[in-house]
Enzyme design. Structure first.
Site, PDB file in Angstrom:
ATOM      1  N   SER A  19      35.345  41.031  -3.986  1.00 37.39           N
ATOM      2  CA  SER A  19      34.878  42.119  -3.115  1.00 37.39           C
ATOM      3  C   SER A  19      36.108  43.104  -2.380  1.00 37.39           C
ATOM      4  CB  SER A  19      35.092  40.847  -1.086  1.00 37.39           C
ATOM      5  OG  SER A  19      34.697  41.966  -0.346  1.00 37.39           O
ATOM      6  N   ASP A  64      29.144  21.425  -2.463  1.00 31.31           N
ATOM      7  CA  ASP A  64      29.697  22.120  -1.697  1.00 31.31           C
ATOM      8  C   ASP A  64      31.225  22.702  -2.065  1.00 31.31           C
ATOM      9  OD1 ASP A  64      30.517  22.453   1.778  1.00 31.31           O
ATOM     10  OD2 ASP A  64      31.974  23.082   0.534  1.00 31.31           O
ATOM     11  N   GLU A  72      36.819  44.621   0.273  1.00 31.40           N
ATOM     12  CA  GLU A  72      38.029  44.156   0.984  1.00 31.40           C
ATOM     13  C   GLU A  72      38.921  43.638   0.402  1.00 31.40           C
ATOM     14  OE1 GLU A  72      36.565  44.036   4.307  1.00 31.40           O
ATOM     15  OE2 GLU A  72      39.313  43.354   5.011  1.00 31.40           O
ATOM     16  N   LEU A  94      28.831  32.755  -6.327  1.00 30.87           N
ATOM     17  CA  LEU A  94      28.786  33.198  -4.862  1.00 30.87           C
ATOM     18  C   LEU A  94      28.524  32.482  -3.323  1.00 30.87           C
ATOM     19  CD1 LEU A  94      25.040  35.541  -5.658  1.00 30.87           C
ATOM     20  CD2 LEU A  94      27.237  35.552  -6.297  1.00 30.87           C
ATOM     21  N   ALA A  95      28.940  31.558  -3.109  1.00 27.19           N
ATOM     22  CA  ALA A  95      28.868  30.837  -1.899  1.00 27.19           C
ATOM     23  C   ALA A  95      30.931  31.203  -1.239  1.00 27.19           C
ATOM     24  CB  ALA A  95      29.060  29.454  -2.091  1.00 27.19           C
ATOM     25  N   GLY A 105      21.727  32.514   0.405  1.00 30.09           N
ATOM     26  CA  GLY A 105      22.726  33.972   0.765  1.00 30.09           C
ATOM     27  C   GLY A 105      21.580  34.303   0.381  1.00 30.09           C
ATOM     28  N   ARG A 150      20.222  39.871   5.381  1.00 32.76           N
ATOM     29  CA  ARG A 150      21.819  40.318   5.994  1.00 32.76           C
ATOM     30  C   ARG A 150      20.897  39.500   6.763  1.00 32.76           C
ATOM     31  NH1 ARG A 150      26.785  40.633   4.154  1.00 32.76           N
ATOM     32  NH2 ARG A 150      27.389  43.018   4.248  1.00 32.76           N
ATOM     33  N   SER A 204      31.302  34.667   4.409  1.00 30.47           N
ATOM     34  CA  SER A 204      31.566  35.608   4.311  1.00 30.47           C
ATOM     35  C   SER A 204      31.503  37.033   5.300  1.00 30.47           C
ATOM     36  CB  SER A 204      30.273  35.956   3.160  1.00 30.47           C
ATOM     37  OG  SER A 204      29.144  36.180   4.230  1.00 30.47           O
ATOM     38  N   TYR A 240      40.126  36.215   5.557  1.00 32.69           N
ATOM     39  CA  TYR A 240      39.029  36.997   3.574  1.00 32.69           C
ATOM     40  C   TYR A 240      39.866  37.559   2.442  1.00 32.69           C
ATOM     41  CZ  TYR A 240      34.544  38.594   1.929  1.00 32.69           C
ATOM     42  OH  TYR A 240      33.544  38.691   0.962  1.00 32.69           O
TER      43      TYR A 240
HETATM   44  P1  NAP Z   1      25.814  35.209   2.522  1.00 36.05           P
HETATM   45  O1  NAP Z   1      24.610  35.348   2.550  1.00 36.05           O
HETATM   46  O2  NAP Z   1      26.608  34.655   3.505  1.00 36.05           O
HETATM   47  O3  NAP Z   1      25.888  33.645   1.302  1.00 36.05           O
HETATM   48  C1  NAP Z   1      26.789  32.660   1.059  1.00 36.05           C
HETATM   49  C2  NAP Z   1      26.246  31.562   1.179  1.00 36.05           C
HETATM   50  O4  NAP Z   1      27.613  30.485   0.926  1.00 36.05           O
HETATM   51  C3  NAP Z   1      25.776  31.100   1.942  1.00 36.05           C
HETATM   52  O5  NAP Z   1      24.574  30.878   1.246  1.00 36.05           O
HETATM   53  C4  NAP Z   1      26.612  29.641   2.630  1.00 36.05           C
HETATM   54  O6  NAP Z   1      25.793  28.512   2.769  1.00 36.05           O
HETATM   55  C5  NAP Z   1      27.453  29.568   1.603  1.00 36.05           C
HETATM   56  N1  NAP Z   1      28.993  28.471   1.274  1.00 36.05           N
HETATM   57  C6  NAP Z   1      29.495  28.691   2.692  1.00 36.05           C
HETATM   58  N2  NAP Z   1      29.967  27.975   2.211  1.00 36.05           N
HETATM   59  C7  NAP Z   1      29.977  27.317   1.091  1.00 36.05           C
HETATM   60  C8  NAP Z   1      30.637  26.115   0.737  1.00 36.05           C
HETATM   61  N3  NAP Z   1      31.710  25.461   1.173  1.00 36.05           N
HETATM   62  N4  NAP Z   1      29.897  25.417   0.047  1.00 36.05           N
HETATM   63  C9  NAP Z   1      28.627  25.808  -0.853  1.00 36.05           C
HETATM   64  N5  NAP Z   1      27.865  27.457  -0.578  1.00 36.05           N
HETATM   65  C10 NAP Z   1      28.297  27.468   1.001  1.00 36.05           C
HETATM   66  O7  NAP Z   1      26.760  36.055   1.477  1.00 36.05           O
HETATM   67  P2  NAP Z   1      26.270  37.033   0.989  1.00 36.05           P
HETATM   68  O8  NAP Z   1      26.195  38.789   1.401  1.00 36.05           O
HETATM   69  O9  NAP Z   1      24.803  36.769  -0.327  1.00 36.05           O
HETATM   70  O10 NAP Z   1      27.722  37.806  -0.341  1.00 36.05           O
HETATM   71  C11 NAP Z   1      27.481  36.505  -1.814  1.00 36.05           C
HETATM   72  C12 NAP Z   1      28.964  36.724  -1.909  1.00 36.05           C
HETATM   73  O11 NAP Z   1      29.582  37.931  -1.834  1.00 36.05           O
HETATM   74  C13 NAP Z   1      29.955  36.417  -1.219  1.00 36.05           C
HETATM   75  O12 NAP Z   1      30.720  35.320  -1.886  1.00 36.05           O
HETATM   76  C14 NAP Z   1      30.491  37.421  -0.638  1.00 36.05           C
HETATM   77  O13 NAP Z   1      32.166  36.731  -0.408  1.00 36.05           O
HETATM   78  C15 NAP Z   1      30.757  38.231  -1.777  1.00 36.05           C
HETATM   79  N6  NAP Z   1      30.841  39.464  -1.059  1.00 36.05           N
HETATM   80  C16 NAP Z   1      29.981  40.769  -0.337  1.00 36.05           C
HETATM   81  C17 NAP Z   1      29.298  41.508  -0.353  1.00 36.05           C
HETATM   82  C18 NAP Z   1      28.657  41.836   0.857  1.00 36.05           C
HETATM   83  O14 NAP Z   1      29.016  43.338   1.543  1.00 36.05           O
HETATM   84  N7  NAP Z   1      27.523  41.165   1.278  1.00 36.05           N
HETATM   85  C19 NAP Z   1      30.399  42.366  -1.126  1.00 36.05           C
HETATM   86  C20 NAP Z   1      31.483  41.624  -1.635  1.00 36.05           C
HETATM   87  C21 NAP Z   1      31.471  40.637  -1.701  1.00 36.05           C
HETATM   88  P3  NAP Z   1      25.317  28.430   4.172  1.00 36.05           P
HETATM   89  O15 NAP Z   1      24.340  28.838   4.930  1.00 36.05           O
HETATM   90  O16 NAP Z   1      25.533  26.926   4.470  1.00 36.05           O
HETATM   91  O17 NAP Z   1      26.644  28.836   5.096  1.00 36.05           O
HETATM   92  O1  F7E Z   2      31.219  45.576   9.835  1.00 34.65           O
HETATM   93  C1  F7E Z   2      32.238  47.399  12.480  1.00 34.65           C
HETATM   94  C2  F7E Z   2      33.543  46.124  11.641  1.00 34.65           C
HETATM   95  O2  F7E Z   2      31.178  42.841   9.590  1.00 34.65           O
HETATM   96  C3  F7E Z   2      31.108  46.443   8.941  1.00 34.65           C
HETATM   97  C4  F7E Z   2      31.003  41.481   4.162  1.00 34.65           C
HETATM   98  O3  F7E Z   2      30.157  41.447   3.302  1.00 34.65           O
HETATM   99  O4  F7E Z   2      31.333  43.489   3.325  1.00 34.65           O
HETATM  100  C5  F7E Z   2      31.461  42.513   3.989  1.00 34.65           C
HETATM  101  O5  F7E Z   2      32.416  42.626   5.227  1.00 34.65           O
HETATM  102  C6  F7E Z   2      32.444  47.461   9.997  1.00 34.65           C
HETATM  103  C7  F7E Z   2      33.919  46.709   9.947  1.00 34.65           C
HETATM  104  O6  F7E Z   2      31.668  44.029   7.137  1.00 34.65           O
HETATM  105  C8  F7E Z   2      30.630  45.078  14.588  1.00 34.65           C
HETATM  106  O7  F7E Z   2      34.752  46.350  12.043  1.00 34.65           O
HETATM  107  C9  F7E Z   2      31.768  47.264  14.474  1.00 34.65           C
HETATM  108  O8  F7E Z   2      34.887  48.217   9.975  1.00 34.65           O
HETATM  109  O9  F7E Z   2      29.416  44.879   8.829  1.00 34.65           O
HETATM  110  P1  F7E Z   2      30.949  43.966   8.434  1.00 34.65           P
HETATM  111  P2  F7E Z   2      32.438  43.614   6.773  1.00 34.65           P
HETATM  112  O10 F7E Z   2      33.676  43.668   7.430  1.00 34.65           O
HETATM  113  O11 F7E Z   2      33.560  45.608   5.543  1.00 34.65           O
HETATM  114  C10 F7E Z   2      32.966  43.411   1.906  1.00 34.65           C
HETATM  115  C11 F7E Z   2      32.649  44.024   1.533  1.00 34.65           C
HETATM  116  C12 F7E Z   2      32.649  41.863   2.323  1.00 34.65           C
HETATM  117  O12 F7E Z   2      32.879  41.171   1.496  1.00 34.65           O
HETATM  118  C13 F7E Z   2      32.088  40.716   3.389  1.00 34.65           C
HETATM  119  O13 F7E Z   2      31.716  39.360   2.517  1.00 34.65           O
HETATM  120  O14 F7E Z   2      31.699  48.353  11.177  1.00 34.65           O
HETATM  121  N1  F7E Z   2      31.800  46.810  13.119  1.00 34.65           N
HETATM  122  N2  F7E Z   2      30.520  46.873  15.684  1.00 34.65           N
HETATM  123  C14 F7E Z   2      31.221  45.689  13.284  1.00 34.65           C
HETATM  124  N3  F7E Z   2      30.877  44.740  12.437  1.00 34.65           N
HETATM  125  C15 F7E Z   2      30.367  43.315  13.165  1.00 34.65           C
HETATM  126  N4  F7E Z   2      29.888  43.144  12.471  1.00 34.65           N
HETATM  127  N5  F7E Z   2      30.022  43.910  14.278  1.00 34.65           N
HETATM  128  C16 F7E Z   2      30.261  44.850  15.044  1.00 34.65           C
HETATM  129  O15 F7E Z   2      29.436  44.116  16.553  1.00 34.65           O
END
Ligand code: NAP
Ligand code: F7E
Length: 322
Positions: free
Chosen positions: A125, A58, A127, A80-81, A11, A186, A84, A151
């Site tokens: 998160s 998994d 969220e 981290l899986a 990821g 991303r 998301s 989520y």
């Molecule tokens: P990401 O790019 O979506 O990566 C998630 C990874 O988890 C992918 O490699 C995915 O593999 C793997 N995965 C999904 N389901 C799985 C399963 N059942 N078993 C094993 N692997 C699995 O997410 P990220 O942005 O790097 O975020 C990393 C973590 O931080 C996540 O838990 C996310 O919810 C959390 N988080 C992210 C943010 C953010 O803004 N990025 C903020 C707060 C928390 P596949 O490619 O095969 O689907």
């Molecule tokens: O949306 C708005 C949408 O999908 C951000 C994940 O990494 O951060 C992420 O979740 C905002 C929201 O991220 C579109 O409604 C408008 O208000 O980029 P996003 P998220 O939902 O905040 C949290 C912290 C995590 O933990 C999650 O894993 O943008 N928005 N128009 C849109 N969002 C998307 N995706 N697509 C649109 O077209």
């Protein structure tokens, strides 16, 4: 040589964390899921050649997790899986809960049964807060959690069960509560990368417009590289604890879109329309994190700003869409 075990290694965060830990001299182990297109399974880490060990695994497959942890005996485990994507969690709520909530429990059980002396990090998160905000318009470690998506609900369970295992079984299990963080790696269906890629497609003449959902929600956006450094700090604190990771700045989706289009000498008003299919049944409207505890404890300072983050993403897509 310390050993780290990472779920979600391919990821966005898993790939940056891998690079960071390798730079610190770690040996890194990770699991990937089987995909019918094998090129996608390691696309973000395929350039790494040494000290990296990848296995199929998994979060739903407990016996496989136990077998791997027993063999590897890691010093550090990073969970981290996840499924998301918040909006997609409304389409696949049960899968999201099975992976993000029960999957975390599966990994905690495997950890407790096979390598309880390791340290465990759970990717929690912002969220989880939903539309809960303190009176000064920040979310912090003490802000009540009222999630607004499947989520977010699943992540609250994973957060609480991590604390519960820490307290019940004396495990070094911690939560990083991370606000949104982005990068060129991303997924391009998250809003920042969707907007940047879409704007560059328009600039290059490959697209005529861009459809978005709610442009009036606010997010606290940082860079994944800064946030994986914080994960390592949090995990290696001398006492297991939970920390917010955030920039403390907030911008609306509209402001972010305006910035990206204007950097490409485009007026977003001419190209962006709203499509209801990108709206969420319940929207989280405002996020702004207070990471004082993290900054005071570790002297953590993000290197990227909102602008330099987006500039890096714009340059990435300009290089890749010719
Ligand atoms: P990401 O790019 O979506 O990566 C998630 C990874 O988890 C992918 O490699 C995915 O593999 C793997 N995965 C999904 N389901 C799985 C399963 N059942 N078993 C094993 N692997 C699995 O997410 P990220 O942005 O790097 O975020 C990393 C973590 O931080 C996540 O838990 C996310 O919810 C959390 N988080 C992210 C943010 C953010 O803004 N990025 C903020 C707060 C928390 P596949 O490619 O095969 O689907
Ligand atoms: O949306 C708005 C949408 O999908 C951000 C994940 O990494 O951060 C992420 O979740 C905002 C929201 O991220 C579109 O409604 C408008 O208000 O980029 P996003 P998220 O939902 O905040 C949290 C912290 C995590 O933990 C999650 O894993 O943008 N928005 N128009 C849109 N969002 C998307 N995706 N697509 C649109 O077209």
């Amino acid at each position: 040589m310390k050993k780290a075990f990472i779920t979600g290694i391919n990821g966005q965060d898993g790939s940056y964390l891998t690079e960071y830990l390798l730079s610190l001299g770690y040996e890194v182990y990770g699991i990937i899921r089987r995909n019918s297109v094998p090129e996608h399974q390691q696309s973000r880490i395929e350039f790494v050649r040494t000290n990296l060990h990848i296995s199929y695994g998994d979060l739903s497959d407990v016996s496989g997790l136990e077998r791997l942890l027993r063999e590897v005996q890691p010093d550090e485990i990073y969970n981290l899986a996840a499924q998301s994507h918040v909006r997609i969690s409304f389409d696949v709520p049960q899968f999201t809960v099975q992976t993000n909530a029960l999957g975390a429990l599966n990994l905690l059980e495997a950890y407790r049964n096979t390598c309880p002396n390791a340290k465990y990090y759970q990717a929690s998160s912002s969220e989880m807060f939903g539309n809960s905000v303190d009176p000064d318009n920040y979310q912090r470690e003490t802000t009540p959690m009222r999630p607004t998506s499947p989520y977010g609900c699943a992540k609250v369970f994973a957060f609480n069960i991590t604390r519960n295992y820490r307290n019940s079984y004396n495990l070094h299990a911690v939560n990083g509560i991370l606000f949104n963080h982005e990068s060129p790696r991303r997924g391009s269906n998250f809003v920042t990368n969707k907007v940047v890629k879409g704007a560059v497609m328009i600039k290059r003449g490959y697209a005529k417009g861009l459809e978005l959902g709610n442009m009036d929600s606010y997010r606290d956006w940082g860079h994944s590289k800064d946030y994986v450094r914080a994960m390592h700090m949090i995990l290696n604190h001398y006492i297991p604890d939970d920390f917010i990771v955030a920039t403390g700045q907030t911008h609306s989706v509209r402001e972010m879109t305006e910035y990206v289009f204007s950097k490409l000498d485009l007026d977003y008003n001419e190209f962006v329309t709203q499509n209801p299919k990108y709206l969420r049944p319940e929207e989280l409207t405002y996020l702004r994190g207070d990471s004082t505890k993290l900054r005071n404890t570790f002297n953590w300072i993000p290197e990227y700003t909102f602008e330099t983050l987006l500039d890096e993403m714009i340059n990435f897509w300009l290089e890749n869409i010719k």
